[in-house]
Design a protein around this motif. Structure first.
Motif, PDB file in Angstrom:
ATOM      1  N   UNK A  67       7.631  -7.257  14.150  1.00  0.00           N
ATOM      2  CA  UNK A  67       7.522  -8.054  12.950  1.00  0.00           C
ATOM      3  C   UNK A  67       6.210  -8.875  13.375  1.00  0.00           C
ATOM      4  N   UNK A  68       5.797  -9.706  12.257  1.00  0.00           N
ATOM      5  CA  UNK A  68       4.489 -10.424  12.454  1.00  0.00           C
ATOM      6  C   UNK A  68       4.601 -11.530  13.497  1.00  0.00           C
ATOM      7  N   UNK A  69       3.504 -11.856  13.937  1.00  0.00           N
ATOM      8  CA  UNK A  69       3.644 -12.940  14.957  1.00  0.00           C
ATOM      9  C   UNK A  69       3.437 -12.407  16.313  1.00  0.00           C
ATOM     10  N   UNK A  70       3.306 -11.142  16.600  1.00  0.00           N
ATOM     11  CA  UNK A  70       3.316 -10.505  17.722  1.00  0.00           C
ATOM     12  C   UNK A  70       4.492 -10.233  18.609  1.00  0.00           C
ATOM     13  N   UNK A  71       5.647 -10.203  17.947  1.00  0.00           N
ATOM     14  CA  UNK A  71       7.112 -10.051  18.311  1.00  0.00           C
ATOM     15  C   UNK A  71       7.789  -8.880  18.193  1.00  0.00           C
ATOM     16  N   UNK A  72       8.497  -8.600  18.983  1.00  0.00           N
ATOM     17  CA  UNK A  72       9.350  -7.646  18.834  1.00  0.00           C
ATOM     18  C   UNK A  72      10.930  -8.249  18.735  1.00  0.00           C
ATOM     19  N   UNK A  73      11.727  -8.176  17.521  1.00  0.00           N
ATOM     20  CA  UNK A  73      12.971  -8.800  17.219  1.00  0.00           C
ATOM     21  C   UNK A  73      14.053  -8.006  17.524  1.00  0.00           C
ATOM     22  N   UNK A  74      15.124  -8.137  18.224  1.00  0.00           N
ATOM     23  CA  UNK A  74      16.240  -7.432  18.464  1.00  0.00           C
ATOM     24  C   UNK A  74      17.366  -7.915  17.424  1.00  0.00           C
ATOM     25  N   UNK A  75      17.572  -7.011  16.407  1.00  0.00           N
ATOM     26  CA  UNK A  75      18.561  -7.537  15.437  1.00  0.00           C
ATOM     27  C   UNK A  75      19.806  -6.761  15.488  1.00  0.00           C
ATOM     28  N   UNK A  76      20.920  -7.379  15.142  1.00  0.00           N
ATOM     29  CA  UNK A  76      22.461  -6.819  15.235  1.00  0.00           C
ATOM     30  C   UNK A  76      22.919  -7.087  13.928  1.00  0.00           C
ATOM     31  N   UNK A 112       5.451 -20.643   1.962  1.00  0.00           N
ATOM     32  CA  UNK A 112       7.198 -20.783   1.648  1.00  0.00           C
ATOM     33  C   UNK A 112       7.624 -20.096   3.357  1.00  0.00           C
ATOM     34  N   UNK A 113       8.940 -20.883   3.324  1.00  0.00           N
ATOM     35  CA  UNK A 113       9.891 -20.520   4.456  1.00  0.00           C
ATOM     36  C   UNK A 113      11.285 -20.102   3.741  1.00  0.00           C
ATOM     37  N   UNK A 114      12.116 -19.570   4.654  1.00  0.00           N
ATOM     38  CA  UNK A 114      13.415 -18.867   3.917  1.00  0.00           C
ATOM     39  C   UNK A 114      14.116 -20.079   3.197  1.00  0.00           C
ATOM     40  N   UNK A 115      14.188 -21.307   3.562  1.00  0.00           N
ATOM     41  CA  UNK A 115      15.141 -22.234   2.887  1.00  0.00           C
ATOM     42  C   UNK A 115      14.397 -22.418   1.347  1.00  0.00           C
ATOM     43  N   UNK A 181      12.866 -14.672  12.080  1.00  0.00           N
ATOM     44  CA  UNK A 181      12.559 -14.844  13.441  1.00  0.00           C
ATOM     45  C   UNK A 181      11.427 -16.195  13.643  1.00  0.00           C
ATOM     46  N   UNK A 182      11.727 -16.976  14.597  1.00  0.00           N
ATOM     47  CA  UNK A 182      10.976 -18.036  14.945  1.00  0.00           C
ATOM     48  C   UNK A 182       9.618 -17.489  15.517  1.00  0.00           C
ATOM     49  N   UNK A 183       8.565 -17.881  14.757  1.00  0.00           N
ATOM     50  CA  UNK A 183       7.188 -17.704  15.128  1.00  0.00           C
ATOM     51  C   UNK A 183       6.606 -16.546  14.351  1.00  0.00           C
ATOM     52  N   UNK A 184       7.570 -15.887  13.374  1.00  0.00           N
ATOM     53  CA  UNK A 184       7.063 -14.929  12.460  1.00  0.00           C
ATOM     54  C   UNK A 184       7.267 -15.146  10.914  1.00  0.00           C
ATOM     55  N   UNK A 185       6.166 -14.731  10.297  1.00  0.00           N
ATOM     56  CA  UNK A 185       6.304 -14.954   8.873  1.00  0.00           C
ATOM     57  C   UNK A 185       6.768 -13.594   8.065  1.00  0.00           C
ATOM     58  N   UNK A 186       7.828 -13.209   8.705  1.00  0.00           N
ATOM     59  CA  UNK A 186       8.402 -12.178   8.153  1.00  0.00           C
ATOM     60  C   UNK A 186      10.262 -12.425   8.134  1.00  0.00           C
ATOM     61  N   UNK A 219      17.430 -11.404  20.184  1.00  0.00           N
ATOM     62  CA  UNK A 219      16.506 -11.977  21.106  1.00  0.00           C
ATOM     63  C   UNK A 219      15.153 -11.799  20.346  1.00  0.00           C
ATOM     64  N   UNK A 220      13.838 -12.270  20.689  1.00  0.00           N
ATOM     65  CA  UNK A 220      12.720 -12.048  20.050  1.00  0.00           C
ATOM     66  C   UNK A 220      11.791 -12.073  21.259  1.00  0.00           C
TER      67      UNK A 220
END
Length: 265
Positions: A67-76, A112-115, A181-186, A219-220
């Motif tokens: 995802x954006x922000x230089x992260x790999x998000x583990x999603x379940x 914008x954010x999710x909320x 994810x915190x730190x991402x704009x996705x 995790x991210x």
């Protein structure tokens, strides 16, 4: 008659796009993925970049998403449905009856954010011609039935009509769950749904809602991978998206790594 139907569908899709306005999901650069499957069915563009293969164990599907922000998000998420295989799918659990739960990545509009997103943002994100149900034309009659915020998630109930290869209209229901994810704009979306008939009379609604509620960020972690096609583990594999290259391709992978596609974590 076919021409008339095509025009009607085109008009509805056009006005749906106008209604989405400036808060429509941002356009993503096209990923270098084969446009069609062997059957000629258009492959959806869901924005998914996989750092590794999705896994299913004990009724839980887990995926590592870039995802954006230089992260790999583990999603379940949890589902009774079987993890789908083949080049048409990114991360999806489904049934022969057409029940399905799949992941999608969507960039947030600037500022914008999710909320703060209106509910219509989610119908625009999911119901495009390049979406999961757009293989034979953009879905029509998209409606928001409910919108709930719960513990950092948005759960949006929607209804829509997808089109078959013969242009028959197929009513469907779904729940769209979104997390950021915190730190991402996705945003990471899970779209879980079924045909309208199975939603009412079968187990479609109960199982879709259970999957939707279960979406979670495990995790991210920081990563050198960017949300581009070259970061996908399928890149270059003949069994996956066209022209992709992978670190599993042997000596040729070194060229890809030198180009900045490797994860040095």
């Amino acid at each position: 008659m076919r021409a008339h139907l095509s025009c009607a569908v085109g008009r509805r899709a056009f006005f749906g796009l106008l209604a989405a306005g400036s808060l429509a999901p941002q356009t993503r650069p096209a990923i270098t993925i084969s446009a069609t499957t062997m059957t000629g069915k258009t492959r959806p563009d869901l924005g998914i970049i996989l750092a590794d293969a999705a896994r299913a164990e004990g009724g839980t599907v887990t995926a590592e998403l870039v995802v954006s922000g230089g992260l790999v998000a583990s999603v379940a998420f949890d589902s009774k449905w079987k993890l789908a295989e083949g080049g048409y799918y990114d991360v999806e659990a489904n049934t022969r009856e057409g029940d399905a739960a799949y992941l999608q990545r969507v960039p947030l509009p600037a500022g914008k954010d999710l909320a703060s997103l209106p509910a219509k943002f989610f119908t625009a994100a999911v119901l495009g011609v390049d979406g999961r149900y757009g293989a034979y034309g953009a879905p029509v009659d998209g409606k928001v039935i409910a919108d709930v915020s719960d513990n950092g998630k948005r759960l949006v109930d929607i209804s829509f009509t997808s089109l078959s290869p013969g242009s028959a209209e197929l009513p469907r229901r779904a729940v769209v769950t979104a997390i950021q994810p915190s730190g991402s704009t996705d945003l990471i979306l899970l779209v879980a749904g079924a045909s309208a008939s199975r939603w009412k009379k079968g187990t479609g609604e109960a199982e879709a809602r259970a999957a939707a509620r279960s979406l979670r960020l495990v995790s991210a972690r920081p990563s050198s991978l960017q949300a581009v096609a070259q970061s996908d583990y399928r890149y270059g594999k003949t069994t996956g998206p066209e022209k992709m290259k992978s670190r599993n391709d042997g000596p040729q992978y070194s060229r890809y790594e030198q180009a900045g596609g490797g994860d040095e974590d």
